[in-house]
Design a protein around this motif. Structure first.
Motif, PDB file in Angstrom:
ATOM      1  N   ARG A 279       0.840  -1.210   0.000  1.00  0.00           N
ATOM      2  CA  ARG A 279       0.000   0.000   0.000  1.00  0.00           C
ATOM      3  C   ARG A 279       0.872   1.257   0.000  1.00  0.00           C
ATOM      4  O   ARG A 279       1.995   1.240   0.521  1.00  0.00           O
ATOM      5  N   ALA A 280       0.321   2.333  -0.544  1.00  0.00           N
ATOM      6  CA  ALA A 280       1.030   3.616  -0.552  1.00  0.00           C
ATOM      7  C   ALA A 280       1.483   3.945   0.866  1.00  0.00           C
ATOM      8  O   ALA A 280       0.707   3.814   1.812  1.00  0.00           O
ATOM      9  N   GLY A 281       2.737   4.341   1.002  1.00  0.00           N
ATOM     10  CA  GLY A 281       3.296   4.636   2.317  1.00  0.00           C
ATOM     11  C   GLY A 281       4.199   3.529   2.825  1.00  0.00           C
ATOM     12  O   GLY A 281       5.055   3.769   3.682  1.00  0.00           O
ATOM     13  N   ASP A 282       4.015   2.303   2.304  1.00  0.00           N
ATOM     14  CA  ASP A 282       4.887   1.189   2.709  1.00  0.00           C
ATOM     15  C   ASP A 282       6.326   1.450   2.244  1.00  0.00           C
ATOM     16  O   ASP A 282       6.558   2.128   1.247  1.00  0.00           O
ATOM     17  N   ARG A 283       7.253   0.900   2.984  1.00  0.00           N
ATOM     18  CA  ARG A 283       8.648   0.913   2.554  1.00  0.00           C
ATOM     19  C   ARG A 283       8.934  -0.359   1.747  1.00  0.00           C
ATOM     20  O   ARG A 283       8.314  -1.398   1.985  1.00  0.00           O
ATOM     21  N   ILE A 284       9.909  -0.255   0.843  1.00  0.00           N
ATOM     22  CA  ILE A 284      10.326  -1.426   0.054  1.00  0.00           C
ATOM     23  C   ILE A 284      11.688  -1.897   0.568  1.00  0.00           C
ATOM     24  O   ILE A 284      12.596  -1.081   0.762  1.00  0.00           O
ATOM     25  N   TYR A 285      11.813  -3.192   0.758  1.00  0.00           N
ATOM     26  CA  TYR A 285      13.056  -3.772   1.288  1.00  0.00           C
ATOM     27  C   TYR A 285      13.552  -4.898   0.380  1.00  0.00           C
ATOM     28  O   TYR A 285      12.767  -5.547  -0.305  1.00  0.00           O
ATOM     29  N   VAL A 286      14.865  -5.112   0.436  1.00  0.00           N
ATOM     30  CA  VAL A 286      15.425  -6.286  -0.230  1.00  0.00           C
ATOM     31  C   VAL A 286      16.411  -6.946   0.718  1.00  0.00           C
ATOM     32  O   VAL A 286      17.067  -6.266   1.518  1.00  0.00           O
ATOM     33  N   SER A 287      16.483  -8.271   0.663  1.00  0.00           N
ATOM     34  CA  SER A 287      17.459  -8.994   1.496  1.00  0.00           C
ATOM     35  C   SER A 287      18.776  -9.125   0.737  1.00  0.00           C
ATOM     36  O   SER A 287      18.823  -8.994  -0.491  1.00  0.00           O
ATOM     37  N   GLY A 288      19.843  -9.394   1.480  1.00  0.00           N
ATOM     38  CA  GLY A 288      21.143  -9.682   0.873  1.00  0.00           C
ATOM     39  C   GLY A 288      21.627  -8.587  -0.055  1.00  0.00           C
ATOM     40  O   GLY A 288      21.430  -7.406   0.219  1.00  0.00           O
ATOM     41  N   ARG A 289      22.236  -8.990  -1.169  1.00  0.00           N
ATOM     42  CA  ARG A 289      22.681  -7.984  -2.131  1.00  0.00           C
ATOM     43  C   ARG A 289      22.415  -8.459  -3.555  1.00  0.00           C
ATOM     44  O   ARG A 289      22.237  -9.641  -3.790  1.00  0.00           O
ATOM     45  N   ILE A 290      22.394  -7.488  -4.446  1.00  0.00           N
ATOM     46  CA  ILE A 290      21.896  -7.699  -5.806  1.00  0.00           C
ATOM     47  C   ILE A 290      23.046  -7.604  -6.828  1.00  0.00           C
ATOM     48  O   ILE A 290      23.880  -6.706  -6.733  1.00  0.00           O
ATOM     49  N   GLY A 291      23.055  -8.512  -7.775  1.00  0.00           N
ATOM     50  CA  GLY A 291      24.037  -8.429  -8.862  1.00  0.00           C
ATOM     51  C   GLY A 291      25.134  -9.474  -8.780  1.00  0.00           C
ATOM     52  O   GLY A 291      25.882  -9.665  -9.744  1.00  0.00           O
ATOM     53  N   ASP A 292      25.241 -10.138  -7.629  1.00  0.00           N
ATOM     54  CA  ASP A 292      26.268 -11.178  -7.500  1.00  0.00           C
ATOM     55  C   ASP A 292      26.076 -12.276  -8.548  1.00  0.00           C
ATOM     56  O   ASP A 292      27.021 -12.668  -9.236  1.00  0.00           O
ATOM     57  N   ALA A 293      24.846 -12.782  -8.644  1.00  0.00           N
ATOM     58  CA  ALA A 293      24.604 -13.897  -9.561  1.00  0.00           C
ATOM     59  C   ALA A 293      24.850 -13.484 -11.008  1.00  0.00           C
ATOM     60  O   ALA A 293      25.423 -14.238 -11.795  1.00  0.00           O
ATOM     61  N   GLY A 294      24.435 -12.250 -11.337  1.00  0.00           N
ATOM     62  CA  GLY A 294      24.662 -11.753 -12.698  1.00  0.00           C
ATOM     63  C   GLY A 294      26.148 -11.675 -13.013  1.00  0.00           C
ATOM     64  O   GLY A 294      26.589 -12.043 -14.109  1.00  0.00           O
TER      65      GLY A 294
END
Lengths: 330, 330
Positions: free
Chosen positions: A162-177
């Protein structure tokens, strides 16, 4: 587990399909799988819980590299499926597997593959419930159905942000690529430990089951990053009927990101199998405690607003136009 | 349902994988499958029941013929899996499917395949719960995981047959084998209606779900005839640690059996997907009533004795030595 009787049995295979199953797969069978010696497996659901199902296939030369170690291929096959369970907040229970072996595949490969499954089973508390093994004239093809469970009505969905929510990601991105580029294209550069880690992350992704479980009741929407951070954020946006604002400089990227075009490229590279989720503000303390317990970092990378689609801003505040197919700068 | 992002996307496919899923497969999704728009499907088990799982793959040119109609291929894929559920006495609930399409497969084939799935779903009361679709350079490969359920502790197993039990088979044996020979080898002879029926039985086997359900508590052991009557009877013998005596002249064979070498050949031809089961004497009345209700014939074809393996007698009382791999006369 069944061994199909083909119209023309595979010539030259030293072990028959039944022997392959008995030797390498029956020892992996869990309770209710009857040592793979029956027509189907029987499972008793946990009272008050729901069951969760997903299936994903991987093919040699498309989803993994032909010379990837057999044990790693097994781990990847399990992990990409368990990652879907993690994204729903489910715990793993078991799996069924279909293997289409090329006729010239040697037994040592199959033995090492089964060893990888055993390792994955131990790591993620799942057991083999059944399968099918066939011979193919095409490339090695593997399909797996993962079965999980969760308390009723606690499933995390792609919709719900919903509007107002924060977006999160675990770990880190791009390693597999980066790992894929190192293996497939001979990409140079970076520290040896980072390179090893990137290759490991490409070959043996780690499903975030513990984190997913602890996000029940906490995340408003969740998905795993398989297609790429931006593409998967677009799935959340579409299903939640909301607009996702991503701050590029907040995304925890691989130390090798600069080798593959920087953070803007890392966020469109796939196969990281991290969890990408939204949560209402005010839940930060619980969230970070859950992440600590799951032994994985969680980073706030943006927020949910009214609207639709995904918008990405770089550190200078410039918008980068992004669509599902990839990205392009203004 | 997920559409994998391959290392190299399939060139020349007019519709993307996401569009294929949305157009042809999402309409087949059942409750809990979220229109295939989430990471996994969620199912609420029936309280006091167990869940049953099986998986089987079929490959073009091996398990079906390349020019079999697409709708028939879909029905066969569903049926061979549901037949395993039937053999356990389970009722169908849902399924997950993995399709590896050759790059040159046209959309009309996929549309007709989805139509076949829709027909099978309606006939057997199951719904699509998820899947994965990938492109392959190899032959068309299809894998399906079927999910069923049954009252706790009522599963029919391959083990459980005891000396003194009668052996029964549903329907008739050898139709599918004759159908395959007609389609693949241009086998001549027989009445036109019998030939049509044989081809139909090869292409669209009928899982005996209603019969299987009514055999709970009645059959002591059960299996479906996929590898061939003798081979599958050998599975019952092995798992039940008993010896199976088969009276060849009692086996209800296809009217085309004489074209494929007679009854002795019909009992080693596969793909009939009938139920083969044992039941204690004294249960005949209930058994035949159950068969009538399931609208399929059931025939007593032999008995269970102490020992191991399978022994076949012809109408003159001569033993025919049989092993798993096939049969040979003394």
């Amino acid at each position: 587990m069944s061994a199909h009787t083909p119209l023309d049995p595979a010539p030259g295979r030293r072990l028959g399909e039944f022997d392959l199953i008995a030797r390498y797969f029956a020892p992996l069978a869990g309770p209710g799988a009857f040592c793979l010696g029956d027509d189907a497996a029987v499972l008793t659901p946990t009272p008050g819980w729901q069951m969760v199902f997903t299936t994903d296939a991987i093919i040699s030369g498309i989803h993994f590299l032909a010379d990837d170690p057999a044990a790693d291929v097994a781990i990847k096959l399990l992990a990409v499926n368990l990652s879907d369970l993690a994204a729903m907040g489910a715990e793993g229970v078991g799996y069924l597997i279909t293997t289409a072996w090329p006729r010239d595949l040697d037994e040592a490969w199959i033995a090492e593959f089964a060893q990888g499954l055993a390792e994955g089973q131990a790591a993620y508390s799942v057991a083999l419930l059944g399968g099918d093994t066939v011979a193919t004239g095409g490339p090695l093809s593997l399909s797996l159905t993962a079965i999980g469970e969760l308390p009723s009505n606690s499933a995390l969905r792609r919709k719900g942000a919903r509007a107002g929510d924060r977006i999160y990601v675990s770990g880190r991105i791009g390693d597999a690529g980066a790992g894929l580029r190192i293996l497939r294209d001979g990409l140079k550069g970076g520290a040896a430990t980072d390179r090893r880690r990137a290759v490991e992350r490409y070959r043996r992704p780690q499903p975030r089951l513990a984190l997913g479980r602890s996000l029940r009741g906490l995340a408003s929407a969740c998905i795993d990053v398989s297609d790429g951070l931006v593409a998967d954020l677009a799935h959340l946006a579409e299903q939640s009927a909301a607009r996702m604002i991503l701050q590029l400089d907040r995304v925890p990227v691989s130390p090798l990101a600069s080798l593959i075009g920087g953070a803007a490229c890392a966020i469109v590279s796939g196969d990281d199998y991290e969890l990408l989720f939204a949560a209402a503000p005010g839940n930060e303390k619980q969230l970070f405690a859950a992440a600590r317990e799951a032994e994985v970092a969680v980073t706030c990378i943006g927020e949910v607003v009214e609207g639709q689609g995904v918008e990405v801003f770089d550190r200078l505040g410039n918008a980068i136009l992004v669509d599902r197919g990839g990205y392009r700068h203004f």
